[in-house]
Motif scaffolding. Structure first.
Motif, mmCIF file in Angstrom:
data_model
loop_
_atom_site.group_PDB
_atom_site.id
_atom_site.type_symbol
_atom_site.label_atom_id
_atom_site.label_comp_id
_atom_site.label_asym_id
_atom_site.label_seq_id
_atom_site.Cartn_x
_atom_site.Cartn_y
_atom_site.Cartn_z
ATOM 1 N N PRO A 71 -0.072 26.193 -3.888
ATOM 2 C CA PRO A 71 -1.290 26.508 -3.248
ATOM 3 C C PRO A 71 -1.088 28.004 -2.797
ATOM 4 C CG PRO A 71 -1.062 24.334 -2.508
ATOM 5 C CD PRO A 71 0.014 24.501 -3.282
ATOM 6 N N ALA A 72 0.043 28.261 -2.465
ATOM 7 C CA ALA A 72 0.422 29.454 -1.704
ATOM 8 C C ALA A 72 0.219 30.506 -2.657
ATOM 9 C CB ALA A 72 1.713 29.533 -0.934
ATOM 10 N N ASP A 73 0.556 30.032 -4.048
ATOM 11 C CA ASP A 73 0.593 30.925 -5.210
ATOM 12 C C ASP A 73 -0.801 31.227 -5.471
ATOM 13 O OD1 ASP A 73 3.211 30.889 -5.340
ATOM 14 O OD2 ASP A 73 3.588 29.370 -6.917
ATOM 15 N N ALA A 74 -1.661 30.065 -5.458
ATOM 16 C CA ALA A 74 -3.148 30.357 -5.665
ATOM 17 C C ALA A 74 -3.733 31.495 -4.740
ATOM 18 C CB ALA A 74 -3.698 29.048 -5.786
ATOM 19 N N ARG A 75 -3.274 31.324 -3.549
ATOM 20 C CA ARG A 75 -3.857 32.192 -2.529
ATOM 21 C C ARG A 75 -3.409 33.573 -2.759
ATOM 22 N NH1 ARG A 75 -2.664 30.855 3.639
ATOM 23 N NH2 ARG A 75 -0.615 31.881 2.783
ATOM 24 N N ALA A 76 -2.053 33.883 -3.296
ATOM 25 C CA ALA A 76 -1.618 35.161 -3.484
ATOM 26 C C ALA A 76 -2.631 35.695 -4.472
ATOM 27 C CB ALA A 76 -0.417 35.118 -3.799
ATOM 28 N N VAL A 77 -2.709 34.815 -5.873
ATOM 29 C CA VAL A 77 -3.480 35.238 -6.900
ATOM 30 C C VAL A 77 -4.986 35.763 -6.431
ATOM 31 C CG1 VAL A 77 -4.170 34.746 -8.884
ATOM 32 C CG2 VAL A 77 -1.999 34.067 -8.447
ATOM 33 N N SER A 78 -5.557 34.938 -5.517
ATOM 34 C CA SER A 78 -6.764 35.175 -5.432
ATOM 35 C C SER A 78 -7.207 36.430 -4.659
ATOM 36 C CB SER A 78 -7.485 34.025 -4.509
ATOM 37 O OG SER A 78 -6.912 33.816 -3.305
ATOM 38 N N GLU A 79 -5.962 36.784 -3.700
ATOM 39 C CA GLU A 79 -5.818 38.153 -2.719
ATOM 40 C C GLU A 79 -5.567 39.217 -3.754
ATOM 41 O OE1 GLU A 79 -3.519 37.114 0.312
ATOM 42 O OE2 GLU A 79 -4.897 35.665 1.266
ATOM 43 N N ALA A 80 -5.062 39.107 -4.805
ATOM 44 C CA ALA A 80 -4.638 40.290 -5.581
ATOM 45 C C ALA A 80 -5.566 41.095 -6.188
ATOM 46 C CB ALA A 80 -3.517 39.669 -6.564
ATOM 47 N N GLN A 81 -5.378 42.321 -6.383
ATOM 48 C CA GLN A 81 -6.042 43.193 -7.133
ATOM 49 C C GLN A 81 -5.613 43.426 -8.440
ATOM 50 O OE1 GLN A 81 -6.710 46.862 -5.042
ATOM 51 N NE2 GLN A 81 -7.213 45.908 -3.234
ATOM 52 N N VAL A 82 -4.275 43.360 -8.754
ATOM 53 C CA VAL A 82 -3.761 43.449 -10.163
ATOM 54 C C VAL A 82 -2.821 42.277 -10.376
ATOM 55 C CG1 VAL A 82 -2.651 44.636 -11.616
ATOM 56 C CG2 VAL A 82 -3.792 45.815 -10.000
ATOM 57 N N LEU A 83 -2.787 41.709 -11.534
ATOM 58 C CA LEU A 83 -1.974 40.463 -11.905
ATOM 59 C C LEU A 83 -1.347 40.819 -13.084
ATOM 60 C CD1 LEU A 83 -2.664 36.510 -11.399
ATOM 61 C CD2 LEU A 83 -1.817 37.597 -13.475
ATOM 62 N N ILE A 84 -0.095 40.823 -12.974
ATOM 63 C CA ILE A 84 1.053 41.206 -14.039
ATOM 64 C C ILE A 84 1.704 40.166 -14.750
ATOM 65 C CG2 ILE A 84 2.570 42.785 -15.154
ATOM 66 C CD1 ILE A 84 1.663 44.698 -12.865
ATOM 67 N N GLU A 85 1.326 39.799 -15.994
ATOM 68 C CA GLU A 85 2.089 38.572 -16.587
ATOM 69 C C GLU A 85 2.880 39.203 -17.727
ATOM 70 O OE1 GLU A 85 -0.444 36.129 -19.219
ATOM 71 O OE2 GLU A 85 -2.084 37.478 -18.978
ATOM 72 N N ASN A 86 3.848 38.320 -18.189
ATOM 73 C CA ASN A 86 4.601 38.763 -19.493
ATOM 74 C C ASN A 86 3.699 38.570 -20.808
ATOM 75 O OD1 ASN A 86 7.093 39.271 -20.651
ATOM 76 N ND2 ASN A 86 6.826 37.388 -21.760
ATOM 77 N N GLY A 87 2.791 37.549 -20.719
ATOM 78 C CA GLY A 87 2.222 37.413 -22.064
ATOM 79 C C GLY A 87 3.048 36.689 -23.123
ATOM 80 N N LEU A 88 2.536 36.682 -24.193
ATOM 81 C CA LEU A 88 3.080 35.817 -25.456
ATOM 82 C C LEU A 88 3.171 34.419 -25.115
ATOM 83 C CD1 LEU A 88 5.631 38.878 -26.550
ATOM 84 C CD2 LEU A 88 3.687 38.215 -27.695
ATOM 85 N N GLU A 89 2.376 33.843 -24.382
ATOM 86 C CA GLU A 89 2.587 32.299 -24.007
ATOM 87 C C GLU A 89 3.591 32.144 -23.113
ATOM 88 O OE1 GLU A 89 1.174 29.802 -26.968
ATOM 89 O OE2 GLU A 89 0.028 31.373 -27.876
ATOM 90 N N PHE A 90 4.100 32.821 -22.436
ATOM 91 C CA PHE A 90 5.346 32.789 -21.636
ATOM 92 C C PHE A 90 5.033 32.088 -20.560
ATOM 93 C CE2 PHE A 90 8.758 34.043 -18.278
ATOM 94 C CZ PHE A 90 9.755 33.278 -18.869
ATOM 95 N N GLU A 91 3.944 32.327 -19.951
ATOM 96 C CA GLU A 91 3.500 31.567 -18.544
ATOM 97 C C GLU A 91 2.389 30.632 -19.063
ATOM 98 O OE1 GLU A 91 3.063 35.025 -19.050
ATOM 99 O OE2 GLU A 91 4.118 35.900 -17.502
ATOM 100 N N GLY A 92 2.584 29.618 -19.432
ATOM 101 C CA GLY A 92 1.469 28.518 -19.894
ATOM 102 C C GLY A 92 0.698 28.222 -18.967
ATOM 103 N N TRP A 93 1.220 28.116 -17.555
ATOM 104 C CA TRP A 93 0.434 27.619 -16.506
ATOM 105 C C TRP A 93 -0.780 28.364 -15.975
ATOM 106 C CZ3 TRP A 93 2.365 31.200 -13.114
ATOM 107 C CH2 TRP A 93 3.701 31.487 -13.501
ATOM 108 N N LEU A 94 -0.485 29.716 -16.378
ATOM 109 C CA LEU A 94 -1.182 30.921 -15.509
ATOM 110 C C LEU A 94 -2.662 30.690 -15.820
ATOM 111 C CD1 LEU A 94 -0.607 33.513 -14.179
ATOM 112 C CD2 LEU A 94 -0.856 34.710 -15.980
#
Lengths: 329, 289
Positions: A71-94
């Motif tokens: 849940p702490a991650d979800a809060r961080a994501v909801s407050e973020a202005q920019v979210l940077i991911e690796n892509g290429l299906e590395f983060e399947g949970w994102l």
């Protein structure tokens, strides 16, 4: 963490209010940015400097393949202005995390624009073993990857940060997205970028020079899971692993036997363990073949601050020197 | 042909020999215990104990990393604690053993997950807990063999009271004070074997080696001794076939071994002479005619 951030925020706000009034306060408040894992997080810190507050979801020594968001991650994501991911299906949970947290900011794929390596399913050594024609194998790779490798690991190998040349593209993507989100500080981001990229390029040359000292028959590297193909591709090393691309898969006896055969036939002197993977299998392989454990490689996550791979550049340098030292003997 | 498919993998690769030895040790130790588990209608107790062990092993792992002894001790302590507490509650209150066991293993599991999560996401714990039979080192093999030997010795010592506990627990309780001791010793054996099994193929898979051969053996033998011997034989054959399948068809070894066990169970269920489906239908036909 959050307490500290709130404290920092309020401290900065207060200070700037005293200094230059409430309007300027808005501009100097660090932008909340979420990076999915430690490597990208380190890059964002280098480029954003004091203008960003980075939250890294999968921290040092964490394994992003099997990560479970909190849940702490979800809060961080909801407050973020920019979210940077690796892509290429590395983060399947994102995707699920983003949906769950009502993220409304800018989502950036750091690997955007790189030339991804096809997912090889660590089959290369088996093919070699069965004396397939090398060219035939490459043909295979280029034309059938969609159908053959189209299962849940994705079509492409996601571990692109292992190539310093791809890292420059990561850095460019991160810089332009930060600049777009916060135009007032764009010049600072580009300045940081320039310094960072020149460091990356210098390290690239340094590692190339080191690897060039290795004789051509000492260039096979055995690790726990297939995470360093990009590194190998960049410097002409070949990597093999009993586990596939994801740490989630379990090794089969056939794959382990294949590796042992390779080590014996090609007289490979050293095998390597990884910071995020179970090392017991590699230790057993080393035991059986007489190869020694060449050291620990950092593949999918940086190390904690006290270990040798606490930043992205340190990680690549550590991996490079560890491999070259072990294989050079 | 036979050389290539069956013997060559073991002759050429040490890790295959180690895997086979580890599996044989588990088969010898865990399967007889499993036979008693199903005879005492406690098959699911094995499953519950496997979950109860996980957190203990996880705590051992978090304290000192991937080393054998702390994980073994952690698993043993957690398993025994759950067994003792649930046994105590059963004997002191009106709650049945299955209910109290379920309660305690769930609490234990939750504590484990809590501790692991507080420490943060590290090397994937499930990976550590789902041991890999292909990576058995000397220390683990010695541990597995010791556990099996110890388990067999204890089983031999307690064989008679155990059989009585299966057949008529009330009678045993009325003629001897050994009932409680027998019961707890038996639970100790369950925990001990699961902890050993978890180093090789993971706790949950170890339950498979414990229970599946015993259920299959039920369709072949009528006596307890016969069942135990059949079950151990089935477990060993399954280990061999499972490892060979893993070797030739590149399947993950743990699941391969359990699935071969499952296959043999399916076949026994259908064609076993003692109460198998086919045997039952032919028997009924006899009666009708």
């Amino acid at each position: 963490m959050t307490n500290r951030r709130i404290f920092l925020k309020s401290a900065i706000t207060l200070l700037t209010m005293i200094a230059s009034g409430p309007i300027a306060a808005q501009a100097t408040k660090p932008t909340p940015v979420v990076a999915t894992f430690s490597v990208v997080g380190d890059m964002v810190k280098r480029i954003g400097g004091d203008h960003v507050a980075v939250t890294t979801l999968v921290g040092p020594d964490g394994d992003a393949h099997v990560y479970q968001p909190t849940p702490a991650d979800a809060r961080a994501v909801s407050e973020a202005q920019v979210l940077i991911e690796n892509g290429l299906e590395f983060e399947g949970w994102l995707d699920r995390l983003i949906k769950a947290s009502n993220f409304e900011g800018m989502r950036v794929v750091a690997t955007n624009g790189i030339k991804p390596l096809p997912f090889e399913e660590s089959e290369e050594h088996h093919d070699d073993e069965e004396h397939h024609d090398d060219e035939e194998h490459h043909d295979d790779e280029e034309h059938h990857d969609d159908e053959e490798h189209g299962h849940n690991h994705g079509t492409f190998d996601p571990h692109a940060w292992q190539s310093l040349r791809a890292a420059v593209i990561y850095v460019n993507n991160i810089t332009s997205s930060l600049a777009q989100n916060d135009p007032a500080n764009a010049s600072a981001f580009y300045l940081n970028r320039a310094a960072y990229v020149s460091e990356i390029k210098a390290l690239d040359k340094e590692i190339q020079k080191m690897v060039d000292t290795l004789p051509s028959d000492h260039r096979i590297v055995i690790t726990s899971h297939d995470a360093l193909q990009y590194f190998g591709d960049a410097y002409g090393l070949s990597f093999m692993a009993p586990q596939g691309l994801s740490t989630e898969s379990e090794a089969s006896a056939k794959e382990v036997a294949g590796l042992i055969k390779q080590i014996r036939e090609k007289d490979i002197k050293a095998v390597f363990v990884e910071n995020i993977a179970d090392s017991r299998l590699i230790e057993q392989i080393a035991n059986e073949t007489g190869a020694k454990i060449g050291g620990k490689l950092y593949s999918d996550a940086l190390s904690g601050p006290d270990d040798p791979a606490s930043t992205y550049l340190k990680m690549i340098r550590h991996n490079g020197t560890t491999i070259v030292e072990a294989l050079g003997n | 042909m036979i050389w290539d498919t069956i013997l060559q993998p073991f002759a050429e690769y040490g890790f295959m020999r180690r895997a086979l030895l580890g599996c044989i040790a588990i088969s010898l130790g865990a399967t007889p215990v499993g036979t008693f588990l199903i005879l005492r209608r406690m098959s699911l107790t094995g499953d519950a104990m496997a979950h109860a062990i996980l957190p203990g092993a996880a705590i051992g792992f978090l304290i000192s990393g991937l080393s054998l002894i702390p994980m073994t001790l952690g698993g043993l302590v957690a398993g025994l604690l759950v067994a003792l507490l649930s046994g105590f509650v059963t004997r002191m209150t009106s709650l049945r053993e299955d209910a109290s066991l379920a309660a305690f293993y769930l609490i234990s599991l939750a504590i484990g997950v809590l501790i692991v999560s507080m420490r943060g996401s590290n090397v994937d714990l499930m990976h550590v807990l789902f041991g890999t039979v292909l990576a058995l080192d000397d220390a683990t093999l010695i541990l597995l063999c010791s556990i099996s030997s110890l388990s067999l010795v204890i089983l031999a010592l307690f064989f008679r009271p155990l059989v009585l506990e299966c057949a008529d627990p009330q009678f045993l309780r009325s003629v001897s004070g050994l009932s409680a001791i027998t019961h707890f010793t038996f639970l100790l054996l369950v925990v001990l074997n699961l902890v050993g099994g978890f180093h090789a193929i993971g706790t949950l898979m170890a339950v498979g080696v414990m229970i599946l051969p015993a259920t299959a053996a039920r369709f072949w033998a009528t006596s307890i001794g016969g069942m135990i011997v059949t079950a151990v034989a089935i477990a060993m054959i399954s280990s061999l076939i499972g490892l060979l399948l893993s070797f030739h068809f590149s399947l993950p070894s743990g699941p391969a071994i359990i699935l071969v066990n499952g296959l043999i169970y399916g076949m026994s269920l259908s064609f076993g002479p003692v109460g198998g489906l086919v045997a039952q239908t032919t028997a009924k036909q006899h009666i009708q005619i």
